[in-house]
Every structure is written in C-alpha cells, then in structure tokens.
Design a protein around this motif. Sequence first.
Motif, PDB file in Angstrom:
ATOM      1  N   GLU A  51      39.201   0.664 -41.696  1.00 44.93           N
ATOM      2  CA  GLU A  51      39.342   2.122 -41.635  1.00 44.93           C
ATOM      3  C   GLU A  51      40.576   2.589 -42.404  1.00 44.93           C
ATOM      4  O   GLU A  51      40.576   3.656 -43.023  1.00 44.93           O
ATOM      5  CB  GLU A  51      39.452   2.609 -40.184  1.00 44.93           C
ATOM      6  CG  GLU A  51      38.254   2.286 -39.320  1.00 44.93           C
ATOM      7  CD  GLU A  51      38.304   0.870 -38.742  1.00 44.93           C
ATOM      8  OE1 GLU A  51      39.408   0.334 -38.498  1.00 44.93           O
ATOM      9  OE2 GLU A  51      37.231   0.285 -38.555  1.00 44.93           O
ATOM     10  N   ASP A  52      41.658   1.796 -42.336  1.00 49.19           N
ATOM     11  CA  ASP A  52      42.881   2.154 -43.061  1.00 49.19           C
ATOM     12  C   ASP A  52      42.633   2.125 -44.572  1.00 49.19           C
ATOM     13  O   ASP A  52      43.085   3.004 -45.300  1.00 49.19           O
ATOM     14  CB  ASP A  52      44.030   1.201 -42.719  1.00 49.19           C
ATOM     15  CG  ASP A  52      44.430   1.256 -41.256  1.00 49.19           C
ATOM     16  OD1 ASP A  52      44.249   2.321 -40.626  1.00 49.19           O
ATOM     17  OD2 ASP A  52      44.922   0.232 -40.745  1.00 49.19           O
ATOM     18  N   VAL A  53      41.916   1.109 -45.022  1.00 50.43           N
ATOM     19  CA  VAL A  53      41.600   1.001 -46.445  1.00 50.43           C
ATOM     20  C   VAL A  53      40.721   2.166 -46.859  1.00 50.43           C
ATOM     21  O   VAL A  53      40.934   2.779 -47.916  1.00 50.43           O
ATOM     22  CB  VAL A  53      40.921  -0.353 -46.756  1.00 50.43           C
ATOM     23  CG1 VAL A  53      40.433  -0.405 -48.198  1.00 50.43           C
ATOM     24  CG2 VAL A  53      41.878  -1.502 -46.477  1.00 50.43           C
ATOM     25  N   LEU A  72      48.037   9.968 -55.264  1.00 48.99           N
ATOM     26  CA  LEU A  72      46.949   9.724 -54.314  1.00 48.99           C
ATOM     27  C   LEU A  72      45.951   8.731 -54.905  1.00 48.99           C
ATOM     28  O   LEU A  72      45.511   8.888 -56.053  1.00 48.99           O
ATOM     29  CB  LEU A  72      46.232  11.036 -53.995  1.00 48.99           C
ATOM     30  CG  LEU A  72      47.139  12.181 -53.524  1.00 48.99           C
ATOM     31  CD1 LEU A  72      46.333  13.458 -53.365  1.00 48.99           C
ATOM     32  CD2 LEU A  72      47.836  11.807 -52.235  1.00 48.99           C
ATOM     33  N   TYR A  73      45.605   7.724 -54.109  1.00 45.87           N
ATOM     34  CA  TYR A  73      44.658   6.692 -54.526  1.00 45.87           C
ATOM     35  C   TYR A  73      43.652   6.466 -53.407  1.00 45.87           C
ATOM     36  O   TYR A  73      44.019   6.403 -52.235  1.00 45.87           O
ATOM     37  CB  TYR A  73      45.383   5.377 -54.833  1.00 45.87           C
ATOM     38  CG  TYR A  73      46.137   5.419 -56.140  1.00 45.87           C
ATOM     39  CD1 TYR A  73      45.543   4.966 -57.321  1.00 45.87           C
ATOM     40  CD2 TYR A  73      47.417   5.928 -56.204  1.00 45.87           C
ATOM     41  CE1 TYR A  73      46.225   5.008 -58.521  1.00 45.87           C
ATOM     42  CE2 TYR A  73      48.107   5.983 -57.406  1.00 45.87           C
ATOM     43  CZ  TYR A  73      47.500   5.517 -58.563  1.00 45.87           C
ATOM     44  OH  TYR A  73      48.174   5.567 -59.757  1.00 45.87           O
ATOM     45  N   ASP A  74      42.381   6.340 -53.797  1.00 49.97           N
ATOM     46  CA  ASP A  74      41.300   6.154 -52.828  1.00 49.97           C
ATOM     47  C   ASP A  74      40.327   5.082 -53.305  1.00 49.97           C
ATOM     48  O   ASP A  74      40.093   4.947 -54.504  1.00 49.97           O
ATOM     49  CB  ASP A  74      40.519   7.466 -52.663  1.00 49.97           C
ATOM     50  CG  ASP A  74      41.394   8.585 -52.152  1.00 49.97           C
ATOM     51  OD1 ASP A  74      41.851   8.489 -51.007  1.00 49.97           O
ATOM     52  OD2 ASP A  74      41.643   9.548 -52.904  1.00 49.97           O
ATOM     53  N   PRO A  75      39.715   4.357 -52.353  1.00 50.45           N
ATOM     54  CA  PRO A  75      38.663   3.413 -52.735  1.00 50.45           C
ATOM     55  C   PRO A  75      37.383   4.184 -53.046  1.00 50.45           C
ATOM     56  O   PRO A  75      37.230   5.339 -52.633  1.00 50.45           O
ATOM     57  CB  PRO A  75      38.493   2.553 -51.488  1.00 50.45           C
ATOM     58  CG  PRO A  75      38.862   3.466 -50.368  1.00 50.45           C
ATOM     59  CD  PRO A  75      39.948   4.358 -50.912  1.00 50.45           C
ATOM     60  N   ARG A  76      36.496   3.570 -53.778  1.00 45.22           N
ATOM     61  CA  ARG A  76      35.185   4.175 -54.019  1.00 45.22           C
ATOM     62  C   ARG A  76      34.230   3.686 -52.949  1.00 45.22           C
ATOM     63  O   ARG A  76      34.175   2.486 -52.666  1.00 45.22           O
ATOM     64  CB  ARG A  76      34.665   3.800 -55.400  1.00 45.22           C
ATOM     65  CG  ARG A  76      35.438   4.504 -56.486  1.00 45.22           C
ATOM     66  CD  ARG A  76      34.694   4.527 -57.786  1.00 45.22           C
ATOM     67  NE  ARG A  76      35.454   5.316 -58.744  1.00 45.22           N
ATOM     68  CZ  ARG A  76      35.660   4.967 -59.989  1.00 45.22           C
ATOM     69  NH1 ARG A  76      35.142   3.843 -60.450  1.00 45.22           N
ATOM     70  NH2 ARG A  76      36.344   5.738 -60.788  1.00 45.22           N
ATOM     71  N   PRO A  77      33.486   4.596 -52.349  1.00 49.21           N
ATOM     72  CA  PRO A  77      32.537   4.188 -51.308  1.00 49.21           C
ATOM     73  C   PRO A  77      31.538   3.172 -51.844  1.00 49.21           C
ATOM     74  O   PRO A  77      31.056   3.284 -52.964  1.00 49.21           O
ATOM     75  CB  PRO A  77      31.830   5.498 -50.929  1.00 49.21           C
ATOM     76  CG  PRO A  77      32.723   6.584 -51.411  1.00 49.21           C
ATOM     77  CD  PRO A  77      33.467   6.032 -52.598  1.00 49.21           C
ATOM     78  N   GLY A  78      31.277   2.171 -51.035  1.00 46.06           N
ATOM     79  CA  GLY A  78      30.275   1.179 -51.378  1.00 46.06           C
ATOM     80  C   GLY A  78      30.741   0.073 -52.307  1.00 46.06           C
ATOM     81  O   GLY A  78      29.990  -0.848 -52.585  1.00 46.06           O
ATOM     82  N   PRO A  82      35.711  -8.305 -51.033  1.00 39.88           N
ATOM     83  CA  PRO A  82      35.666  -9.690 -50.546  1.00 39.88           C
ATOM     84  C   PRO A  82      36.799  -9.954 -49.564  1.00 39.88           C
ATOM     85  O   PRO A  82      37.914  -9.488 -49.776  1.00 39.88           O
ATOM     86  CB  PRO A  82      35.802 -10.531 -51.807  1.00 39.88           C
ATOM     87  CG  PRO A  82      36.245  -9.621 -52.875  1.00 39.88           C
ATOM     88  CD  PRO A  82      35.976  -8.218 -52.446  1.00 39.88           C
ATOM     89  N   PRO A  83      36.543 -10.662 -48.488  1.00 41.84           N
ATOM     90  CA  PRO A  83      37.599 -10.954 -47.510  1.00 41.84           C
ATOM     91  C   PRO A  83      38.559 -12.014 -48.042  1.00 41.84           C
ATOM     92  O   PRO A  83      38.258 -12.726 -48.992  1.00 41.84           O
ATOM     93  CB  PRO A  83      36.830 -11.493 -46.305  1.00 41.84           C
ATOM     94  CG  PRO A  83      35.587 -12.077 -46.909  1.00 41.84           C
ATOM     95  CD  PRO A  83      35.264 -11.229 -48.110  1.00 41.84           C
ATOM     96  N   GLY A  84      39.719 -12.073 -47.406  1.00 40.35           N
ATOM     97  CA  GLY A  84      40.672 -13.129 -47.732  1.00 40.35           C
ATOM     98  C   GLY A  84      41.771 -12.673 -48.667  1.00 40.35           C
ATOM     99  O   GLY A  84      41.809 -11.515 -49.076  1.00 40.35           O
ATOM    100  N   PRO A  85      42.652 -13.588 -49.000  1.00 39.36           N
ATOM    101  CA  PRO A  85      43.792 -13.241 -49.846  1.00 39.36           C
ATOM    102  C   PRO A  85      43.372 -12.971 -51.284  1.00 39.36           C
ATOM    103  O   PRO A  85      42.274 -13.290 -51.700  1.00 39.36           O
ATOM    104  CB  PRO A  85      44.690 -14.470 -49.748  1.00 39.36           C
ATOM    105  CG  PRO A  85      43.834 -15.579 -49.300  1.00 39.36           C
ATOM    106  CD  PRO A  85      42.680 -14.964 -48.557  1.00 39.36           C
ATOM    107  N   GLY A  86      44.293 -12.368 -52.021  1.00 43.65           N
ATOM    108  CA  GLY A  86      44.037 -11.998 -53.411  1.00 43.65           C
ATOM    109  C   GLY A  86      43.736 -10.516 -53.503  1.00 43.65           C
ATOM    110  O   GLY A  86      43.984  -9.748 -52.571  1.00 43.65           O
ATOM    111  N   VAL A  87      43.196 -10.082 -54.620  1.00 48.71           N
ATOM    112  CA  VAL A  87      42.833  -8.680 -54.813  1.00 48.71           C
ATOM    113  C   VAL A  87      41.446  -8.487 -54.209  1.00 48.71           C
ATOM    114  O   VAL A  87      40.469  -9.058 -54.672  1.00 48.71           O
ATOM    115  CB  VAL A  87      42.848  -8.291 -56.303  1.00 48.71           C
ATOM    116  CG1 VAL A  87      42.376  -6.862 -56.486  1.00 48.71           C
ATOM    117  CG2 VAL A  87      44.248  -8.469 -56.888  1.00 48.71           C
ATOM    118  N   SER A  88      41.387  -7.676 -53.146  1.00 45.01           N
ATOM    119  CA  SER A  88      40.118  -7.513 -52.441  1.00 45.01           C
ATOM    120  C   SER A  88      39.424  -6.195 -52.736  1.00 45.01           C
ATOM    121  O   SER A  88      38.260  -6.031 -52.396  1.00 45.01           O
ATOM    122  CB  SER A  88      40.324  -7.648 -50.931  1.00 45.01           C
ATOM    123  OG  SER A  88      41.036  -6.546 -50.444  1.00 45.01           O
ATOM    124  N   CYS A  89      40.136  -5.241 -53.344  1.00 44.35           N
ATOM    125  CA  CYS A  89      39.513  -3.959 -53.639  1.00 44.35           C
ATOM    126  C   CYS A  89      40.343  -3.211 -54.681  1.00 44.35           C
ATOM    127  O   CYS A  89      41.418  -3.659 -55.071  1.00 44.35           O
ATOM    128  CB  CYS A  89      39.355  -3.109 -52.380  1.00 44.35           C
ATOM    129  SG  CYS A  89      40.901  -2.622 -51.608  1.00 44.35           S
TER     130      CYS A  89
END
Length: 98
Positions: A51-53, A72-78, A82-89
């Motif tokens: 939810e925070d992401v 301001l930065y937002d993720p794109r829906p959908g 990927p879970p775990g360490p590294g760049v996930s989104c």
Amino acid sequence: MNGDEQLLRGRVYGHDHDDPNPGPLPHQTYAALVGGPLDGLLLDITGWRSEDVDDGVALFTELSRWPGGRALYDPRPGEPRPPGPGVSCRFYYSGDMP
C-alpha cells in the motif's frame, strides 16, 4: 547527459554524491526513479508495505521547479513488482510541489 545527471545516476536518494558508497546495497529493495529532477536515482523501499508503494512519494529536492520543494513520483498501476532485493519497481515523475 549533464554533470548533475551524471552525479545522480545509480545513486540512492538521500546519499551525498561524495558518500563512499552512494550506490545500492545487495540486501535492500529499491524503486527506480524515472523522469523529472531525480531521474536515475534509486529510492530505498526496503520494508515498505504494498500500500505504501502504491501511494507514491513526494521527495525533497533542490532540483524541482521550486528549490526546496518536492518532486512527485508514482508507480504505474499494474506494472509488475518482483519480490526480494534489488530494483523491484519504478516510480514515474508526475510533477512538483512547493
């Protein structure tokens, strides 16, 4: 790419350019910042709930439209995360605020 952009690329937001280790750590989870004044930086999101992401972020920067303001930065829906360490989104630039 100008000098400011070169200083930002591959660094973690909040780390100084002269930090001896400004890059990512292998056991942390990051969001890549895309576009805007912080393009190329990584944001440490280790321990964030989904939810925070989803809420995105307002990050302080002297490089925004209003020096000392927030970008301001937002993720794109959908978009997959990927879970775990590294760049996930990725968080995409959506504007500035004072």
